[in-house]
Motif scaffolding. Structure first.
Motif: not given
Ligand SMILES: NC(=O)c1ccc[n+]([C@@H]2O[C@H](COP(=O)([O-])OP(=O)(O)OC[C@H]3O[C@@H](n4cnc5c(N)ncnc54)[C@H](OP(=O)(O)O)[C@@H]3O)[C@@H](O)[C@H]2O)c1
Length: 281
Positions: A202-227
């Protein structure tokens, strides 16, 4: 955003999951909406009993078939001729003459059964109706057993992977082996929104004006993981798709990795009842 598989075939890094989406209106509408939103990758399985609706939505979208990446999975391990029938049925339901990715859904406890099923997958792949083949829920030891007889290495391994189980070591091994890592269950059955996961995310999401779901998906994508997050809700389908535009910092990624508690919320692949061997149907 694509992943180049070991055979050179391109797989979109972000897709739509369809587990628990009932065949009929729900599965049909969610896939239609996802394709309209911009998704070009849909993950289904024989076991989900919704291939017919997925296929119909793809046809009705009017988008050329070759622009959409479709994954399906063989339900369990079975005698060879049964397995060919099961595959042909998937094609028929999906209203297509090929699938982009065909996966073994769960490993059997007997390595010879896995090896036999993999031989079939190799022959189907060579037959030209599948663009790439892979596995799900394979631990390192399952893969090493397959290599004893495999002519072709699996190109993808779809595994439970989320902030509670980042699969750092398995991912490193798969990278070394040239096998793409695909995540399922990114939201931990709701766990990412709660307790210590929800607080940090939630804290990470707030700093990016994003949602928790988006942070989780982006975390995977940026690690090169298919989401492949699943949603049957139009607004969430759109929200999840926008995660591809979210850029997390290295510190954000490290903070999410640190949330790991080795927490499985799905079945343990080593003790699973799903990879049985039995005749089909
Ligand atoms: N190979 C395997 O053994 C295996 C196992 C499990 C899953 N999978 C695949 O992986 C896909 C994803 O896993 P999953 O479906 O188990 O779980 P998931 O994608 O982690 O979670 C889906 C759940 O999260 C909700 N949700 C979606 N987007 C949300 C958002 N932005 N905010 C809040 N809640 C949200 C959905 O609700 P609504 O739908 O109501 O919006 C649904 O209840 C599956 O659909 C399937 O394709 C494969």
């Amino acid at each position: 955003m694509h992943k180049r598989l070991a055979n050179g075939y391109k797989m979109p890094l972000l897709g739509l999951g369809t587990f628990m989406a009932p065949d009929g209106q729900v599965a049909y509408e969610m896939v239609k909406h996802a394709l309209k939103t911009g998704y070009r990758h849909i993950d289904t399985a024989q076991l989900y009993h919704n291939e017919a609706s997925v296929g119909q939505a793809v046809v009705d979208s009017g988008i050329p078939r070759e622009e959409i990446f479709i994954t399906t999975k063989q339900r369990f391990h079975m005698p060879l001729d049964n397995a060919v029938t099961a595959f042909e049925e998937s094609l028929q339901k999906l209203k297509t003459d090929y699938v982009d990715l065909y996966l073994i859904h769960w490993p059997n406890h007997d390595k010879e059964v896995n090896q036999e099923t993999w031989r079939l997958f190799e022959s189907l792949y060579e037959g030209g109706k599948i663009r790439a083949i892979g596995v799900c829920n394979f631990q390192r030891h399952h893969l090493e057993d397959l290599y004893e007889t495999a002519k072709i290495k699996p190109m993808v391994n779809q595994v439970e992977l989320h902030p509670g189980l980042p699969q750092i070591w398995l991912k490193r091994y798969l990278d070394e082996q040239g096998i793409a890592t695909e995540s399922y269950g990114p939201f931990m059955k709701g766990g990412v929104f709660e307790e210590h996961y929800g607080e940090t995310l939630g804290e990470i999401a707030k700093t990016h004006k994003a949602t928790i779901a988006q942070v989780v998906i982006a975390w995977g994508l940026q690690r090169g993981i298919i989401m492949i997050p699943k949603s049957a809700t139009p607004a969430r389908i759109e929200e999840n798709f926008k995660a591809k535009d979210l850029i997390l910092t290295d510190e954000d990624i490290k903070a999410v990795n640190k949330l790991s508690r080795g927490k499985r919320v799905y079945t343990d692949p080593d003790n699973n009842p799903w990879g049985v061997f039995k005749p089909y149907p």
